[in-house]
Structures are given as structure tokens and as C-alpha cells.
Design a protein around this motif. Structure first.
Motif, PDB file in Angstrom:
ATOM      1  N   LEU A 379     -43.832  -9.818 -20.746  1.00 51.76           N
ATOM      2  CA  LEU A 379     -42.585  -9.673 -19.997  1.00 51.76           C
ATOM      3  C   LEU A 379     -42.522 -10.332 -18.657  1.00 51.76           C
ATOM      4  CD1 LEU A 379     -41.181  -6.117 -21.298  1.00 51.76           C
ATOM      5  CD2 LEU A 379     -40.410  -8.514 -22.179  1.00 51.76           C
ATOM      6  N   PHE A 380     -43.630 -10.074 -18.240  1.00 55.57           N
ATOM      7  CA  PHE A 380     -43.605 -10.950 -16.648  1.00 55.57           C
ATOM      8  C   PHE A 380     -43.458 -12.434 -16.615  1.00 55.57           C
ATOM      9  CE2 PHE A 380     -46.798 -12.648 -13.347  1.00 55.57           C
ATOM     10  CZ  PHE A 380     -46.066 -12.227 -12.440  1.00 55.57           C
ATOM     11  N   CYS A 381     -43.683 -13.279 -17.731  1.00 57.89           N
ATOM     12  CA  CYS A 381     -43.837 -14.539 -17.632  1.00 57.89           C
ATOM     13  C   CYS A 381     -42.976 -15.232 -18.829  1.00 57.89           C
ATOM     14  CB  CYS A 381     -45.128 -15.117 -17.703  1.00 57.89           C
ATOM     15  SG  CYS A 381     -46.301 -14.478 -19.150  1.00 57.89           S
ATOM     16  N   VAL A 382     -42.303 -14.418 -19.530  1.00 57.77           N
ATOM     17  CA  VAL A 382     -41.557 -15.024 -20.738  1.00 57.77           C
ATOM     18  C   VAL A 382     -40.049 -15.610 -20.446  1.00 57.77           C
ATOM     19  CG1 VAL A 382     -42.725 -13.406 -22.345  1.00 57.77           C
ATOM     20  CG2 VAL A 382     -40.384 -12.930 -21.539  1.00 57.77           C
ATOM     21  N   THR A 383     -39.681 -16.518 -21.187  1.00 57.46           N
ATOM     22  CA  THR A 383     -38.206 -17.158 -21.281  1.00 57.46           C
ATOM     23  C   THR A 383     -37.496 -16.720 -22.656  1.00 57.46           C
ATOM     24  OG1 THR A 383     -39.009 -19.063 -19.881  1.00 57.46           O
ATOM     25  CG2 THR A 383     -37.156 -19.114 -20.988  1.00 57.46           C
ATOM     26  N   TYR A 384     -36.521 -16.044 -22.704  1.00 54.52           N
ATOM     27  CA  TYR A 384     -35.730 -15.641 -23.797  1.00 54.52           C
ATOM     28  C   TYR A 384     -34.885 -17.087 -24.381  1.00 54.52           C
ATOM     29  CZ  TYR A 384     -37.676 -11.007 -22.623  1.00 54.52           C
ATOM     30  OH  TYR A 384     -38.539  -9.955 -22.687  1.00 54.52           O
ATOM     31  N   VAL A 385     -35.362 -17.115 -25.837  1.00 59.48           N
ATOM     32  CA  VAL A 385     -34.468 -18.166 -26.445  1.00 59.48           C
ATOM     33  C   VAL A 385     -34.155 -17.700 -27.707  1.00 59.48           C
ATOM     34  CG1 VAL A 385     -36.287 -19.692 -25.346  1.00 59.48           C
ATOM     35  CG2 VAL A 385     -36.893 -18.855 -27.566  1.00 59.48           C
ATOM     36  N   SER A 386     -33.189 -18.661 -28.444  1.00 55.16           N
ATOM     37  CA  SER A 386     -32.883 -18.196 -29.511  1.00 55.16           C
ATOM     38  C   SER A 386     -32.945 -19.557 -30.394  1.00 55.16           C
ATOM     39  CB  SER A 386     -31.373 -17.703 -29.803  1.00 55.16           C
ATOM     40  OG  SER A 386     -31.276 -16.629 -29.185  1.00 55.16           O
ATOM     41  N   ILE A 387     -33.136 -19.354 -31.818  1.00 59.04           N
ATOM     42  CA  ILE A 387     -33.168 -20.431 -32.632  1.00 59.04           C
ATOM     43  C   ILE A 387     -31.446 -20.805 -33.274  1.00 59.04           C
ATOM     44  CG2 ILE A 387     -33.942 -21.435 -34.864  1.00 59.04           C
ATOM     45  CD1 ILE A 387     -35.957 -21.291 -32.714  1.00 59.04           C
ATOM     46  N   ILE A 388     -31.118 -22.078 -33.341  1.00 62.63           N
ATOM     47  CA  ILE A 388     -29.676 -22.491 -33.561  1.00 62.63           C
ATOM     48  C   ILE A 388     -29.953 -23.189 -34.739  1.00 62.63           C
ATOM     49  CG2 ILE A 388     -27.971 -23.696 -33.487  1.00 62.63           C
ATOM     50  CD1 ILE A 388     -27.773 -22.813 -30.334  1.00 62.63           C
ATOM     51  N   CYS A 389     -29.268 -23.186 -35.797  1.00 64.74           N
ATOM     52  CA  CYS A 389     -29.478 -23.898 -37.155  1.00 64.74           C
ATOM     53  C   CYS A 389     -27.665 -24.055 -37.516  1.00 64.74           C
ATOM     54  CB  CYS A 389     -29.972 -23.141 -38.176  1.00 64.74           C
ATOM     55  SG  CYS A 389     -29.993 -24.119 -40.078  1.00 64.74           S
ATOM     56  N   ARG A 390     -27.272 -25.106 -37.228  1.00 64.20           N
ATOM     57  CA  ARG A 390     -25.925 -25.784 -37.535  1.00 64.20           C
ATOM     58  C   ARG A 390     -26.009 -26.767 -38.692  1.00 64.20           C
ATOM     59  NH1 ARG A 390     -23.200 -21.546 -36.983  1.00 64.20           N
ATOM     60  NH2 ARG A 390     -21.125 -22.652 -36.284  1.00 64.20           N
ATOM     61  N   GLN A 391     -24.861 -26.513 -39.386  1.00 60.36           N
ATOM     62  CA  GLN A 391     -24.562 -27.168 -40.654  1.00 60.36           C
ATOM     63  C   GLN A 391     -23.398 -28.238 -40.469  1.00 60.36           C
ATOM     64  OE1 GLN A 391     -25.202 -23.708 -43.075  1.00 60.36           O
ATOM     65  NE2 GLN A 391     -25.620 -25.232 -44.639  1.00 60.36           N
ATOM     66  N   ARG A 405     -32.529 -21.597 -24.846  1.00 56.81           N
ATOM     67  CA  ARG A 405     -32.542 -20.369 -23.940  1.00 56.81           C
ATOM     68  C   ARG A 405     -31.218 -19.637 -24.208  1.00 56.81           C
ATOM     69  NH1 ARG A 405     -34.201 -21.481 -17.912  1.00 56.81           N
ATOM     70  NH2 ARG A 405     -35.876 -22.841 -17.995  1.00 56.81           N
ATOM     71  N   SER A 406     -31.481 -18.167 -24.064  1.00 54.87           N
ATOM     72  CA  SER A 406     -30.482 -17.321 -24.411  1.00 54.87           C
ATOM     73  C   SER A 406     -29.232 -17.332 -23.677  1.00 54.87           C
ATOM     74  CB  SER A 406     -30.908 -15.943 -24.463  1.00 54.87           C
ATOM     75  OG  SER A 406     -31.985 -15.755 -25.402  1.00 54.87           O
ATOM     76  N   GLU A 407     -29.189 -17.624 -22.522  1.00 51.85           N
ATOM     77  CA  GLU A 407     -27.770 -17.896 -21.799  1.00 51.85           C
ATOM     78  C   GLU A 407     -27.201 -19.286 -22.214  1.00 51.85           C
ATOM     79  OE1 GLU A 407     -31.479 -19.434 -19.003  1.00 51.85           O
ATOM     80  OE2 GLU A 407     -31.080 -17.865 -20.493  1.00 51.85           O
ATOM     81  N   ASN A 408     -27.676 -20.242 -22.945  1.00 49.43           N
ATOM     82  CA  ASN A 408     -27.146 -21.237 -23.251  1.00 49.43           C
ATOM     83  C   ASN A 408     -26.760 -21.464 -24.757  1.00 49.43           C
ATOM     84  OD1 ASN A 408     -27.581 -22.282 -20.713  1.00 49.43           O
ATOM     85  ND2 ASN A 408     -29.605 -23.354 -21.137  1.00 49.43           N
ATOM     86  N   VAL A 409     -26.578 -20.328 -25.300  1.00 51.71           N
ATOM     87  CA  VAL A 409     -26.390 -20.321 -26.968  1.00 51.71           C
ATOM     88  C   VAL A 409     -24.970 -20.847 -26.993  1.00 51.71           C
ATOM     89  CG1 VAL A 409     -26.060 -18.930 -28.710  1.00 51.71           C
ATOM     90  CG2 VAL A 409     -28.268 -18.953 -27.321  1.00 51.71           C
ATOM     91  N   THR A 410     -24.063 -20.092 -26.453  1.00 54.20           N
ATOM     92  CA  THR A 410     -22.597 -20.203 -26.609  1.00 54.20           C
ATOM     93  C   THR A 410     -22.212 -21.711 -26.133  1.00 54.20           C
ATOM     94  OG1 THR A 410     -22.347 -18.015 -25.965  1.00 54.20           O
ATOM     95  CG2 THR A 410     -20.489 -19.530 -25.722  1.00 54.20           C
ATOM     96  N   SER A 411     -22.952 -22.290 -25.065  1.00 52.91           N
ATOM     97  CA  SER A 411     -22.337 -23.543 -24.625  1.00 52.91           C
ATOM     98  C   SER A 411     -23.064 -24.487 -25.509  1.00 52.91           C
ATOM     99  CB  SER A 411     -22.961 -24.025 -23.216  1.00 52.91           C
ATOM    100  OG  SER A 411     -24.205 -23.858 -23.163  1.00 52.91           O
ATOM    101  N   THR A 412     -24.124 -24.415 -26.297  1.00 56.88           N
ATOM    102  CA  THR A 412     -24.815 -25.286 -26.874  1.00 56.88           C
ATOM    103  C   THR A 412     -24.121 -25.205 -28.511  1.00 56.88           C
ATOM    104  OG1 THR A 412     -27.090 -24.810 -26.237  1.00 56.88           O
ATOM    105  CG2 THR A 412     -26.782 -25.926 -28.304  1.00 56.88           C
ATOM    106  N   MET A 413     -23.528 -24.010 -28.945  1.00 54.00           N
ATOM    107  CA  MET A 413     -22.764 -24.019 -30.116  1.00 54.00           C
ATOM    108  C   MET A 413     -21.444 -24.842 -30.013  1.00 54.00           C
ATOM    109  SD  MET A 413     -24.090 -21.986 -32.464  1.00 54.00           S
ATOM    110  CE  MET A 413     -24.695 -20.366 -33.009  1.00 54.00           C
ATOM    111  N   LYS A 414     -20.727 -24.572 -28.674  1.00 55.69           N
ATOM    112  CA  LYS A 414     -19.615 -25.231 -28.632  1.00 55.69           C
ATOM    113  C   LYS A 414     -19.755 -27.147 -28.622  1.00 55.69           C
ATOM    114  CE  LYS A 414     -17.061 -21.891 -26.069  1.00 55.69           C
ATOM    115  NZ  LYS A 414     -16.381 -21.813 -24.421  1.00 55.69           N
ATOM    116  N   ALA A 415     -20.744 -27.340 -28.066  1.00 54.23           N
ATOM    117  CA  ALA A 415     -21.266 -28.678 -28.164  1.00 54.23           C
ATOM    118  C   ALA A 415     -21.606 -29.311 -29.521  1.00 54.23           C
ATOM    119  CB  ALA A 415     -22.582 -28.950 -27.261  1.00 54.23           C
ATOM    120  N   LEU A 416     -22.146 -28.411 -30.446  1.00 50.81           N
ATOM    121  CA  LEU A 416     -22.645 -28.813 -31.994  1.00 50.81           C
ATOM    122  C   LEU A 416     -21.124 -28.914 -32.574  1.00 50.81           C
ATOM    123  CD1 LEU A 416     -25.863 -26.824 -32.309  1.00 50.81           C
ATOM    124  CD2 LEU A 416     -25.741 -29.516 -32.064  1.00 50.81           C
TER     125      LEU A 416
END
Length: 727
Positions: A379-391, A405-416
Motif C-alpha cells: 500500500l505504500f507504493c501502489v497505484t490503483y487501476v482498473s481494467i476497461i473493456c469496451r465494445q 488509473r481509478s480516478e480516470n475511469v469515468t473520463s476514459t469511458m466518456k472518451a471511448l
């Protein structure tokens, strides 16, 4: 000679680049190779490499290695240099003392500030400026120490004591060295129940913080106005500022004199007003805690003040990790002269040492303690991410897969969405990765990636570098395998193997590919996972039938995740994104379904696990009775039985549909979407068995269905089928 490297492609970075987990890659790997005759240089080589943006609290530096040898640090060069024709690009440079140039690799690393000290033949005592409660007595080896740790709220029953200590030596140590930790916070030893005055408790709560922040220099702090001359002279003999501050605090604590403490505060008000205000605030909270047993002031220490002011109850232990080994509980020594001090050895034969103080429950095993240290290190050194799979909307076989990155999930979804990739599953639950780790992605069940049928897709993670976006094409493995389903489906499974972090991280997403119309006509599209969906609806109604906003389901949610609070809050976060204004009944249903789809162990009985999470015998019995008709095989509302009833109802399906509560519009949709009476009946029954009208009949559902069939004047064959299932 100065060499410039720009716009180079990222090469494979070996794990050996990083010395510790808090190092992050901020450039491509640059390889400089002399392809001509060996050249000899009279002066050192200077190399500048362009870097990407990074956390400004981290210091950039270059590492290099010659002909595949060990990575080393070169001599840093000034930040500001004149580079012609280069704009808006940051560089970091080093000087490399080489006589000949063959093959050099360089990479920029960002890391926390290191404190370096040269140790002479007589040894040296070192006290980091950021934490005076740590002293290292080291023998003739140059070393660097860095510290910094943030407490993670999700770890239950464990408190961090002191600093996270990371010591990295340039060479392997030849002798044991000493690490002294003088104050790890306000830890209450249950074995020593001593009465303390308000001032003593205040000093104990503030001791660690004061040692790190009080300046004991007599030119700054009025020592002569507070203490007698003999004490001041003794104070001057102390080796470090930390030693001086500890001596001041011991003197005030042992004297237990209100006048001494008051004089100390008056002195602070003139020289260290911020310190004086903080100590007075803590003292006031101590008084409030003692006024009434039901006071909440004790809890305020955690939120209003630094963690060092918190009361920590339990067993204090020190865990250690040396070069290439796992975390271990280490023996500590104490001192009568310094009751709060802990002394541990840095065993020889190593070049990296990590230490962490923990306050744990009295009965916690050594294995669990070391496992907690493992998690905390991550936890001291991690970056939190999510996997996106869009069709892609126009062709759901075409997918984009990306690690975000977790904080960028919403903006990435909109861009896709904006480029037509607006179908597919929600983003995965967030998980932690460290620089250089590889995330492996593969499809299982009935889908596979056309280009990667037999090997996983590997996404290499670098916190400060742009991650690739992968465009892939999905293929169906077997069209016969999921013949009964409305769509083909498979599981996108992702995993990060233990590497720089010692724990594995896994998860999955369900991806659907719709079937062509001609296939749907041959294979009726039953709703999938009917027992789980019916049970989720029933339990949601069961727990909220008297109050639609009841939050009783929260307890069940906790048991479903086996009391894993991090997972519980993550599921709640995901369902809130879809149902922000939903009532508790819908939230309960969505929570159970999300758990079943994404987090239920594949080998487990989901239905039984969901029911057992009630932990209430009456509710469990009711749920068991309700779900029996939905279970595959003999259940009257299973797919097999629905088919038998569809042939029995056939021509009376519209009459039956009205008796079951379908509107004219709903009947018209069924009429136009299915080609024959049997399939129309199947569609009607398939929809009805998961409707609120059916679910809320509860354990009387089959009995009520039998009465409805009679009212619709259905034939004897249907009534016989149903009557066999009426209790």
C-alpha cells in the motif's frame, strides 16, 4: 562529451532496475552503443535523458549500467541546462566516468529523498531530519535511509507505530549494525497500568511529535528560562537534537510538576507558538476524555490531530525484511534508560533493510503479523487501476482493452463512448500495481482474442508513462456450447502475479456477444442465472418489505464478502454509479448480483452462500423454501419445466399472461418478437418468473400460480404439472 537522447522507444525494463518499491520509472530505457572502433575518452561522459511529469515530491535521478552489469547512480548534473531546439521538455542528467564506450543503458527514476552519510572507520550515529526517533549506528559502509508511510484505513485491528524505514547500502555489510527506534507513538501497555496526570498523558501523546519538531537550540528555545543551569549543561552534552528533546521530555514527565510544564509551554509560546497551540489542544482533549466515560473526544484524536497523538492499544512488535527475504518478526531489546526505545540489529551480509513497527491484537499470530506487513508494504507504493473493456456499438466483436488509473475511469469511458465504443461491461474493481509489474489478460469460457488465442495479453505498467490501448477482435469458441443463451459470453480475466509486491491480484469481467437472429430462432433465449437473480430480488424484498429504505441488507453484504470491508465498499461504489438515487431494495438486489457476477468463488454454490449470509435461521428457512421452484432440474420454474408448461399452455398464453399481470403493451411486444405460440409462452413465463409480481408472492408463489392457471381456464395437463409442485 555530452550525449542527448530524445524520442526513444520504451524498451523492456528489467526488474533489476529498481532497488526499492518506491522507485518509479519516468523515462524510456536509453541504450547507447558504440558500433565502431572502441573510443577512449579523456573526460567523463555526460548523458541527459528527457523525462515525463511525475509527483513533485519525488526526486528524479538517472541510473545506468555498463554492458549488462549492476545498475548504478551516476554523478548528478545541474537541472538547468541550455539545449538548443528543445522546448517544453524536462531533462535529468548524470556524469559517467568511463574511459571507453561500448554499451550503456540509462533510465530515469523518481524516488523519495534519500539521506546520505559517509561513515568513517570509527563508525557513525545517524539521525534522519524527518524522524528524530530513529537512530542508526552503522559501521564503515555508506548508506541511504528514507522513510515515509501512510496508514491504510482498511486494515482492521492494526496500527502503524513509528515510520516505515527503508535502508539501502551501497555495498553488502560486513558487520552487524544497530537500529535504535526511540518513540513509536502513544502505545498503552496493558501489563503496566500506571496512573498518569493530565500533563504526563499529554507529554506521552505528544512525545514523538515534539521530538521531531522542537528545536532544542538555546538560541531559539529559552532553555535557561525553563530549566536549571545543571540540566542545561547536561543537555548540551547530548549527541543529537533527538537526544536533547527526549531528555527534555523525560525531565518534564518525571518531575510531574505543573509549574515545570507551564514554564515549558510559556517558553514555547514565544519561540514555537505552533507547537504550544498543538500541545494545549491535546491537553484539552485529554481533559475532556477524563470528564465522562461516554465522551467521544478519544475518537477525535485520530481526525483532528496527527496519528502520533492517537492511543494505540495492543502488542508492539517490529517486523523486518532484509535482502531477498520475506517479512519476519524480529527480536527487540529495551533499555531502562530509554523505556520507549527499541533496539534491533541490522544483520551483516545484506545491502537492503526494511523495518516497520506495528501495534497488533494480543493474540495475533506471527504469520498474520508478517502478512499484514506484506500488505502495508504494498500500500505504500501502489497505484490503483482498473481494467476497461469496451465494445464497438456497430460490431460488438471489436473491443478496446485498457488499463486506467481509478480516478480516470469515468473520463476514459466518456472518451471511448465518443468514438463508438459504448457497449460492454463496467470497469473492473480497482486493484493496486507497482511500477514495472505486468498485468496479464486472457479470455476464458466461450470467447477468445483473435490475435492471442493461446497466449495472454500483457500490459506493462509504468506510473508516469502513457499506457498502451489495445484494439482486439473477439471470436466465439463454440456456437453450440451456449445454444440456450440469448448471447455468447466469456470471461475477461486479469491477473498480476506476485513480483515486486508479494501478493497476487486477480479479477474478471463478463463480456457478451449477441447472437445472429437466425441462431436466436433455433435456440430460445432464456434469462441466464435465474436462481441467483430470483434470490437477489426475493432477499431484497424480504429485507425491505416493511420499509423500502431499510438498510438491514448491509449486514448480509458484509457476510457475503467475508467481512472484507475494502471489497464491500468497492461493490457499493460500483452499484452507486448505476443506481445513484435508487431505494435500498434495489441497492440490495444490485449488490447481491454484482457480488455473484464478479466476486463469487467459481467453485462455490452461489445460492447457498447468499442464503447463508442472512445469519438468521428464520430468514434462511424462508429463502430456501422460496428458491426451490427455481432450481435447475425439478424446479417448476426451471428452464426444463417452463418448456413443458409452454407446450401445455400454448393457445391460452394470452389469457394466462393477463391473469399473471401483463399489460396489453407487454403482450403486444411478446406477440411481435416471437414466431410461434410455444415461444411466445416461453417468453411470457421467462419474464414473469423474475417479475416483482411473482417474487413478492414469496413462499406462496407456486400455490398462487396454480390458482392463476385455474382462473385462466388452462387445460388439465398444465394443472397436473403445477399441482405436483404444490406443497
Amino acid at each position: 562529451m555530452i550525449l542527448f537522447a530524445k524520442d526513444l522507444t520504451l524498451m523492456k525494463i528489467l526488474i533489476s532496475v529498481w532497488e526499492t518499491n518506491d522507485e518509479e520509472t519516468i523515462s524510456s530505457v536509453v541504450t547507447i552503443q558504440n558500433k565502431k572502433v572502441k573510443t577512449e575518452f579523456e573526460l567523463p561522459i555526460r548523458v541527459y535523458v528527457p523525462i515525463v511529469s511525475h509527483d513533485q515530491s519525488l526526486v528524479p535521478t538517472l541510473k545506468f549500467r555498463v554492458e549488462g552489469q549492476k545498475w548504478r547512480y551516476g554523478k548528478p548534473l545541474p537541472d538547468k541546462i541550455h539545449l538548443p531546439n528543445v522546448e517544453d521538455v524536462s531533462f535529468v542528467g548524470i556524469e559517467i566516468p568511463l574511459k571507453k564506450l561500448e554499451v550503456i543503458q540509462c533510465v530515469a527514476i523518481a524516488r523519495y529523498t534519500n539521506y546520505e552519510i559517509e561513515v568513517d572507520e570509527e563508525g557513525k550515529t545517524f539521525e534522519p531530519e524527518v524522524d528524530r526517533n530513529i537512530k542508526v549506528k552503522h559501521y564503515p559502509v555508506p548508506m541511504r535511509t528514507s522513510n515515509g508511510f501512510k496508514k491504510h484505513k482498511e486494515l482492521q485491528n492494526i496500527k502503524i507505530a513509528g515510520s516505515y524505514i527503508n535502508i539501502s547500502c551501497e555495498h553488502t555489510t560486513m558487520e552487524d549494525s544497530d537500529l535504535e527506534m526511540y518513540d513509536l507513538g502513544f502505545i498503552v501497555d496493558k501489563k503496566l497500568r500506571k496512573n498518569q496526570s493530565v500533563n504526563q498523558e499529554t507529554l506521552n501523546r505528544c512525545s514523538r511529535w515534539l521530538v521531531n519538531n522542537l528545536n532544542p537550540d538555546e538560541d531559539v528555545f529559552p532553555l535557561d528560562d525553563v530549566f536549571d543551569s545543571d540540566f542545561v549543561e547536561d543537555l548540551k552534552t547530548q549527541e543529537t537534537d533527538g537526544d536533547k528533546n527526549r531528555m527534555i521530555l523525560r525531565h518534564l514527565h518525571d518531575s510531574n510538576s505543573d509549574s515545570d510544564f507551564d514554564k515549558f509551554l510559556v517558553g514555547l509560546e514565544s519561540s514555537h507558538p505552533i507547537l504550544a497551540d498543538r500541545i494545549n489542544s491535546v491537553k484539552n482533549n485529554v481533559k475532556l476524555c477524563r470528564k465522562a466515560e461516554d465522551s467521544y473526544s478519544e475518537d477525535d484524536f485520530a481526525s483532528d490531530f496527527d496519528p502520533d497523538f492517537e492511543k494505540k492499544e495492543g502488542t508492539l512488535c517490529i517486523v523486518s525484511k532484509v535482502t531477498g527475504k520475506s517479512w519476519n518478526l524480529v527480536p527487540v531489546e529495551t533499555s531502562l534508560e530509554h523505556p520507549k526505545a527499541r533496539f534491533v540489529k541490522l544483520p551483516s551480509g545484506n545491502d537492503k533493510y526494511q523495518f516497520l513497527g506495528l501495534v497488533v491484537p494480543d493474540n495475533m499470530t506471527e504469520e498474520d503479523i508478517c502478512r499484514a506487513a506484506e500488505i502495508l508494504e504494498g500500500l505504500f507504493c501502489v497505484t490503483y487501476v482498473s481494467i476497461i473493456c469496451r465494445q464497438k456499438h456497430q460490431n460488438l466483436h471489436d473491443v478496446i482493452i485498457e488499463c486506467v488509473r481509478s480516478e480516470n475511469v469515468t473520463s476514459t469511458m466518456k472518451a471511448l463512448d465518443s468514438i463508438g465504443y459504448n457497449e460492454g461491461p463496467a470497469a473492473s474493481s480497482e486493484f493496486g500495481v507497482v511500477d514495472g509489474e505486468a498485468i496479464e489478460i486472457k479470455f476464458e469460457s466461450n470467447l477468445y482474442l483473435e490475435r492471442l488465442k493461446h497466449s495472454p495479453l500483457k500490459i506493462k505498467f509504468y506510473k508516469n508513462l502513457q499506457l498502451d490501448r489495445y484494439s482486439e477482435h473477439l471470436e466465439v469458441v463454440s456456437k453450440a456450447e451456449q445454444g440456450e443463451d440469448i448471447a455468447y459470453h466469456g470471461y475477461l480475466k486479469y491477473s498480476v502475479s506476485p513480483g515486486r509486491l508479494s501478493s497476487s491480484r486477480t479479477g474478471s469481467l463478463v463480456v457478451y456477444i449477441p447472437k445472429p437472429l437466425e441462431e436466436l430462432l433455433g435456440n430460445f433465449p432464456y434469462t441466464i442465472d435465474v436462481p441467483v437473480k430470483a434470490l437477489a430480488k426475493f432477499i431484497a424484498w424480504q429485507l425491505t418489505r416493511t420499509n423500502s429504505n431499510s438498510t438491514k441488507w448491509v449486514v448480509l453484504g458484509g457476510y457475503l464478502t467475508d467481512r472484507d470491508q475494502n471489497l464491500y465498499y468497492q461493490i457499493c461504489k460500483n452499484i452507486d454509479q448505476k443506481a445513484t438515487k435508487a431505494q435500498q431494495r434495489e441497492r440490495c438486489e444490485q449488490y447481491i448480483l454484482y457480488w455473484a457476477n464478479h466476486h463469487a468463488p467459481s467453485e462455490s454454490d452461489k445460492v447457498e452462500k447468499i442464503i447463508a449470509s442472512h445469519h438468521d435461521a428464520k430468514l434462511e428457512s424462508e429463502a430456501h423454501q422460496f428458491i426451490k421452484p427455481y432450481l435447475p432440474g425439478k424446479g417448476i420454474f426451471s428452464n426444463d419445466s417452463l418448456e413443458k408448461m409452454a407446450f401445455a399452455i400454448a393457445g391460452e398464453w394470452e389469457s394466462m399472461a393477463r391473469q399473471l399481470g401483463f399489460t396489453n403493451d407487454e403482450i403486444n411486444v411478446i406477440e411481435t418478437s416471437q414466431p410461434a405460440d410455444v415461444k411466445k409462452t416461453l417468453r411470457m413465463l421467462d419474464l414473469w418468473r423474475l417479475s416483482d409480481n411473482a417474487i413478492q408472492k414469496g413462499t406462496d408463489l407456486v400455490k398462487n400460480f396454480h390458482e392463476t392457471a385455474k382462473s385462466a381456464k388452462c387445460g388439465a395437463k398444465l394443472l397436473t404439472i403445477i399441482s405436483k409442485n404444490v406443497n
